[in-house]
Design a protein around this motif. Structure first.
Motif, PDB file in Angstrom:
ATOM      1  N   ALA A  95       0.848  -1.193   0.000  1.00  0.00           N
ATOM      2  CA  ALA A  95       0.000   0.000   0.000  1.00  0.00           C
ATOM      3  C   ALA A  95       0.884   1.244   0.000  1.00  0.00           C
ATOM      4  N   TYR A  96       0.531   2.235  -0.753  1.00  0.00           N
ATOM      5  CA  TYR A  96       1.199   3.534  -0.661  1.00  0.00           C
ATOM      6  C   TYR A  96       0.329   4.606  -1.282  1.00  0.00           C
ATOM      7  N   ALA A  97       0.724   5.845  -1.036  1.00  0.00           N
ATOM      8  CA  ALA A  97       0.028   6.977  -1.632  1.00  0.00           C
ATOM      9  C   ALA A  97       1.082   7.750  -2.411  1.00  0.00           C
ATOM     10  N   LEU A 107      -2.530   5.215  -3.838  1.00  0.00           N
ATOM     11  CA  LEU A 107      -2.066   4.396  -4.958  1.00  0.00           C
ATOM     12  C   LEU A 107      -1.926   2.935  -4.524  1.00  0.00           C
ATOM     13  N   GLY A 108      -0.708   2.488  -4.353  1.00  0.00           N
ATOM     14  CA  GLY A 108      -0.449   1.078  -4.025  1.00  0.00           C
ATOM     15  C   GLY A 108       0.035   0.346  -5.266  1.00  0.00           C
ATOM     16  N   ASP A 109       0.601  -0.843  -5.034  1.00  0.00           N
ATOM     17  CA  ASP A 109       1.098  -1.639  -6.155  1.00  0.00           C
ATOM     18  C   ASP A 109      -0.072  -2.112  -7.007  1.00  0.00           C
ATOM     19  N   GLY A 110      -0.308  -1.420  -8.083  1.00  0.00           N
ATOM     20  CA  GLY A 110      -1.416  -1.798  -8.959  1.00  0.00           C
ATOM     21  C   GLY A 110      -0.993  -2.792 -10.019  1.00  0.00           C
ATOM     22  N   ARG A 111       0.285  -2.808 -10.294  1.00  0.00           N
ATOM     23  CA  ARG A 111       0.763  -3.775 -11.292  1.00  0.00           C
ATOM     24  C   ARG A 111       2.118  -4.347 -10.880  1.00  0.00           C
ATOM     25  N   ALA A 112       2.274  -4.504  -9.578  1.00  0.00           N
ATOM     26  CA  ALA A 112       3.515  -5.102  -9.098  1.00  0.00           C
ATOM     27  C   ALA A 112       3.185  -5.975  -7.901  1.00  0.00           C
ATOM     28  N   TYR A 138      -4.942  -2.994  -5.384  1.00  0.00           N
ATOM     29  CA  TYR A 138      -4.718  -1.556  -5.621  1.00  0.00           C
ATOM     30  C   TYR A 138      -4.733  -1.195  -7.105  1.00  0.00           C
ATOM     31  N   SER A 139      -5.237  -2.085  -7.947  1.00  0.00           N
ATOM     32  CA  SER A 139      -5.132  -1.829  -9.396  1.00  0.00           C
ATOM     33  C   SER A 139      -6.091  -0.750  -9.892  1.00  0.00           C
ATOM     34  N   ARG A 140      -7.050  -0.362  -9.079  1.00  0.00           N
ATOM     35  CA  ARG A 140      -8.063   0.603  -9.525  1.00  0.00           C
ATOM     36  C   ARG A 140      -8.610   0.153 -10.893  1.00  0.00           C
ATOM     37  N   GLY A 142      -6.811  -0.240 -13.569  1.00  0.00           N
ATOM     38  CA  GLY A 142      -5.726  -0.758 -14.409  1.00  0.00           C
ATOM     39  C   GLY A 142      -5.767  -2.274 -14.547  1.00  0.00           C
ATOM     40  N   ASP A 143      -5.110  -2.783 -15.550  1.00  0.00           N
ATOM     41  CA  ASP A 143      -5.116  -4.230 -15.812  1.00  0.00           C
ATOM     42  C   ASP A 143      -4.008  -4.972 -15.071  1.00  0.00           C
ATOM     43  N   GLY A 144      -3.134  -4.223 -14.394  1.00  0.00           N
ATOM     44  CA  GLY A 144      -2.054  -4.865 -13.651  1.00  0.00           C
ATOM     45  C   GLY A 144      -0.954  -5.442 -14.532  1.00  0.00           C
ATOM     46  N   TYR A 182      -3.362  -4.226 -23.873  1.00  0.00           N
ATOM     47  CA  TYR A 182      -3.962  -3.244 -24.760  1.00  0.00           C
ATOM     48  C   TYR A 182      -3.683  -1.850 -24.251  1.00  0.00           C
ATOM     49  N   ARG A 183      -2.900  -1.111 -24.975  1.00  0.00           N
ATOM     50  CA  ARG A 183      -2.664   0.293 -24.664  1.00  0.00           C
ATOM     51  C   ARG A 183      -3.252   1.080 -25.831  1.00  0.00           C
ATOM     52  N   GLU A 184      -2.476   2.028 -26.428  1.00  0.00           N
ATOM     53  CA  GLU A 184      -3.032   2.627 -27.644  1.00  0.00           C
ATOM     54  C   GLU A 184      -3.130   1.571 -28.746  1.00  0.00           C
ATOM     55  N   THR A 269       6.142  11.609  -5.555  1.00  0.00           N
ATOM     56  CA  THR A 269       6.655  11.147  -4.252  1.00  0.00           C
ATOM     57  C   THR A 269       6.579   9.618  -4.112  1.00  0.00           C
ATOM     58  N   ASP A 270       5.708   8.989  -4.895  1.00  0.00           N
ATOM     59  CA  ASP A 270       5.646   7.521  -4.846  1.00  0.00           C
ATOM     60  C   ASP A 270       6.797   6.897  -5.628  1.00  0.00           C
ATOM     61  N   ASN A 271       7.538   7.712  -6.348  1.00  0.00           N
ATOM     62  CA  ASN A 271       8.680   7.190  -7.094  1.00  0.00           C
ATOM     63  C   ASN A 271      10.004   7.617  -6.474  1.00  0.00           C
ATOM     64  N   MET A 272       9.981   7.955  -5.191  1.00  0.00           N
ATOM     65  CA  MET A 272      11.219   8.298  -4.479  1.00  0.00           C
ATOM     66  C   MET A 272      11.401   7.298  -3.338  1.00  0.00           C
ATOM     67  N   ILE A 279      14.521   4.737  -8.555  1.00  0.00           N
ATOM     68  CA  ILE A 279      13.475   3.723  -8.734  1.00  0.00           C
ATOM     69  C   ILE A 279      12.430   4.198  -9.729  1.00  0.00           C
ATOM     70  N   ASP A 280      11.762   3.232 -10.343  1.00  0.00           N
ATOM     71  CA  ASP A 280      10.638   3.472 -11.262  1.00  0.00           C
ATOM     72  C   ASP A 280      11.067   4.202 -12.523  1.00  0.00           C
ATOM     73  N   TYR A 281      11.680   3.426 -13.379  1.00  0.00           N
ATOM     74  CA  TYR A 281      12.155   3.965 -14.651  1.00  0.00           C
ATOM     75  C   TYR A 281      11.027   3.928 -15.672  1.00  0.00           C
ATOM     76  N   GLY A 503       5.253   3.922 -18.340  1.00  0.00           N
ATOM     77  CA  GLY A 503       5.228   2.501 -18.696  1.00  0.00           C
ATOM     78  C   GLY A 503       3.889   1.820 -18.510  1.00  0.00           C
ATOM     79  N   THR A 504       2.800   2.545 -18.519  1.00  0.00           N
ATOM     80  CA  THR A 504       1.513   1.910 -18.217  1.00  0.00           C
ATOM     81  C   THR A 504       0.937   1.185 -19.419  1.00  0.00           C
TER      82      THR A 504
HETATM   83  P1  AMP Z   1       3.892   4.607 -12.066  1.00  0.00           P
HETATM   84  O1  AMP Z   1       3.512   5.649 -13.031  1.00  0.00           O
HETATM   85  O2  AMP Z   1       4.429   3.362 -12.709  1.00  0.00           O
HETATM   86  O3  AMP Z   1       4.763   5.091 -10.959  1.00  0.00           O
HETATM   87  O4  AMP Z   1       2.525   4.108 -11.415  1.00  0.00           O
HETATM   88  C1  AMP Z   1       1.674   4.951 -10.679  1.00  0.00           C
HETATM   89  C2  AMP Z   1       0.565   4.137 -10.051  1.00  0.00           C
HETATM   90  O5  AMP Z   1      -0.279   3.569 -11.051  1.00  0.00           O
HETATM   91  C3  AMP Z   1       1.032   2.983  -9.202  1.00  0.00           C
HETATM   92  O6  AMP Z   1       0.171   2.861  -8.115  1.00  0.00           O
HETATM   93  C4  AMP Z   1       0.908   1.810 -10.126  1.00  0.00           C
HETATM   94  O7  AMP Z   1       0.764   0.603  -9.429  1.00  0.00           O
HETATM   95  C5  AMP Z   1      -0.350   2.162 -10.907  1.00  0.00           C
HETATM   96  N1  AMP Z   1      -0.382   1.526 -12.229  1.00  0.00           N
HETATM   97  C6  AMP Z   1       0.393   1.833 -13.284  1.00  0.00           C
HETATM   98  N2  AMP Z   1       0.095   1.054 -14.333  1.00  0.00           N
HETATM   99  C7  AMP Z   1      -0.882   0.201 -13.938  1.00  0.00           C
HETATM  100  C8  AMP Z   1      -1.614  -0.859 -14.564  1.00  0.00           C
HETATM  101  N3  AMP Z   1      -1.399  -1.200 -15.819  1.00  0.00           N
HETATM  102  N4  AMP Z   1      -2.548  -1.488 -13.826  1.00  0.00           N
HETATM  103  C9  AMP Z   1      -2.776  -1.150 -12.561  1.00  0.00           C
HETATM  104  N5  AMP Z   1      -2.134  -0.172 -11.914  1.00  0.00           N
HETATM  105  C10 AMP Z   1      -1.197   0.511 -12.582  1.00  0.00           C
END
Ligand code: AMP
Ligand code: MG
Length: 504
Positions: A95-97, A107-112, A138-140, A142-144, A182-184, A269-272, A279-281, A503-504
């Motif tokens: 979990a994180y914000a 936020l939280g680990d949505g895809r990790a 935490y994926s909200r 997103g597809d994870g 599926y992205r663009e 701040t979630d990428n520090m 972290i988080d390239y 990288g989403t």
């Molecule tokens: P990031 O831009 O990678 O630092 O991600 C920001 C937030 O969005 C984090 O909470 C990620 O877990 C979430 N996130 C990014 N991509 C996805 C995805 N494809 N599915 C679910 N959550 C995502």
């Protein structure tokens, strides 16, 4: 709070039976999963149709005490796709914000998915995380999932940062899932195995502070101190010491970024990381021509995370971090704020100290003289005036002779050079020795944007890994100029339109 140790598969009772079940040699401890429940949610990597290895980092595996050669490619694919979990792991999503472009969000680990902490050969605990392994709590929306291009990009850049000597998370493997994302457009799905000192972020503290549970805040702070700043654990002022230490590591880190022209691109701040690792390239990239306003990220329209803004943004992020610690720093809020403010106010000078020390080494200077800052700045001004490549200029200065027929004939440069020569003559070592030292700090090879794109395109368009392998080999020894790696030293003729994406 001191966490319990798992005996199961732990270092203490490793025996031949375990070795058979655990040929890779995992030694998991899972300390984070022993924190109170609010800090994470159990997670399970999604089943994928046909995992295949794209790349394995054998050198890193060795450092970690893992034996990847003892298993088949199929077994490695299943392992790094999260299909066969390593023995002793306990998968969770953290979990994180975070403040994203200045706005606070949960936020939280949505895809990790964090598999747990492995104890490396040197005894250090490192997070083993699968990025792109499917949805979590935490994926909200997103597809994870993750696409192959961005995961390979993180692999390339993080390993390049490591070889440059900059604290960073590492990349152990990339596998494809055999399933599209599926992205663009429709893209091949992939999973990156990330290795980190930890994934505790400024955003982890923001999350905990937002729950307004002081007990949990103290638990998180103590856990983080124990893990990353153990020397502070017994200090009576440990929380303000902790803040000071985090500020110090970030100042040093951002200075290192600037000294190699690195632009993180999304310093939310979630990428520090509290550990002080990069972290988080996502949309990160290296600057070519020296220009402080350089931005590559397509979503950074205002230039918030531009090259030259990074030191100030780090301070902004550290201020958000300090705010979370206020209840711990002193019993009286006013007093805590005064202490935190004083520490934060030290940051600009600290950063400048690290940057200047780095600039001195880039210019071959060992002694400190008052004019050194101005000497460095006037070189940067000249680079900006003529659009000189940042990396190449410092590397050229490190060679015995500058290339001829170039912009180095500019009278402004010549004047700067004669000042520098004077300054070098006041050093108590020869120019040759100074230049050899400069070659150890001014990289010949950085992950140039056009070379990274070229390697990714070969994999994606032609299933050809050789370009990527070549690039990784070149990036592994950035301070060597080798004739066979000359193409990696060249600056692109024009990168004005280069754009990077999250990288989403
Ligand atoms: P990031 O831009 O990678 O630092 O991600 C920001 C937030 O969005 C984090 O909470 C990620 O877990 C979430 N996130 C990014 N991509 C996805 C995805 N494809 N599915 C679910 N959550 C995502
Ligand atoms: Mg992130």
């Amino acid at each position: 709070m001191i966490w319990k140790r798992h005996g199961r598969n732990g270092i203490v009772n490793r025996n031949s039976v375990v070795a058979e079940q655990n040929p890779v040699g995992w030694r998991f401890d899972n300390t984070y999963a022993q924190l109170p429940d609010v800090f994470f949610a159990p997670a399970k990597p999604v089943t994928v149709s046909s995992p295949r290895v794209v790349i394995l980092n054998h050198r890193l595996a060795e450092e970690l005490g893992l034996e990847l050669n003892s298993i088949s490619q199929e077994a490695a694919a299943a392992l790094f796709a999260g299909q066969d979990l390593p023995s002793g792991s306990r998968p969770i999503a953290q979990a994180y914000a975070g403040h994203q472009f200045g706005n606070f969000t949960m936020l939280g680990d949505g895809r990790a998915i964090l598999l747990g902490e492995h104890r490396s050969r040197s005894g250090q605990l490192v997070d083993i995380q699968l990025k792109g392994a499917g949805q979590t709590s935490y994926s909200r929306r997103g597809d994870g999932r993750a696409a192959l291009g961005p995961m390979l990009r993180e692999y390339i850049i993080s390993e390049a940062m490591f070889a440059l000597g900059i604290p960073t998370t590492r990349s152990l493997a990339v596998v494809t899932t055999g399933e599209p994302v599926y992205r663009e457009t429709k893209l091949p799905g992939a999973i990156l195995t990330r290795v980190a000192a930890s994934h505790i972020r400024v955003g982890t503290f923001e999350y905990t502070a937002a729950t307004q549970n002081e007990t949990n805040l103290r638990i998180l702070a103590d856990y983080t101190i124990h893990r990353h700043y153990p020397e502070l654990a017994n200090s009576p002022s440990r929380y303000s010491d902790f803040l000071r230490a985090v500020v110090d590591r970030q100042a040093a880190l951002i200075a290192q970024w600037l000294l190699v022209g690195f632009i993180h691109g999304v310093m939310n701040t979630d990428n520090m990381a509290i550990s002080g690792e990069s972290i988080d390239y996502g949309p990160c990239a290296f600057m070519n021509a020296y220009l402080p306003e350089t931005v590559f990220s397509s979503i950074d329209r205002s230039g918030r995370y531009a090259y030259g803004n990074q030191p100030a943004i780090a301070q902004w992020n550290l201020t958000r971090f300090a705010e979370t610690l206020i209840p711990l720093i002193a019993p009286e809020q006013e007093q805590a704020i005064a202490i935190a403010t004083e520490i934060l106010n030290e940051y600009p000078a600290l950063f400048e100290q690290y940057r200047l020390a780095g600039m001195r080494t880039k210019l071959g200077l060992q002694n400190a003289e008052t004019g050194d800052l101005e000497l460095a700045q006037s070189l940067l001004r000249w680079m900006q005036k003529v659009g000189a490549d940042f990396t190449k200029t410092f590397r050229d200065l490190s060679e015995t002779a500058l290339p001829i027929g170039d912009r180095y004939e500019d009278p402004d440069f010549q004047e700067w050079q004669s000042q520098w020569q004077h300054r070098l003559s006041r050093e108590n070592r020869s120019n040759d020795v100074a230049r050899a030292a400069m070659r150890g700090v001014n990289p010949a090879i950085i992950p140039r944007n056009h070379r990274v794109e070229e390697a990714l395109a070969a994999v994606q368009d032609h299933n050809d890994l050789s370009v990527l392998q070549q690039l990784l080999a070149a990036l592994a020894s950035p301070y060597e100029s080798r004739p066979d790696f000359e193409r990696y030293q060249e600056a692109p003729s024009d990168d004005g339109g280069y754009r990077t994406f999250c990288g989403t």
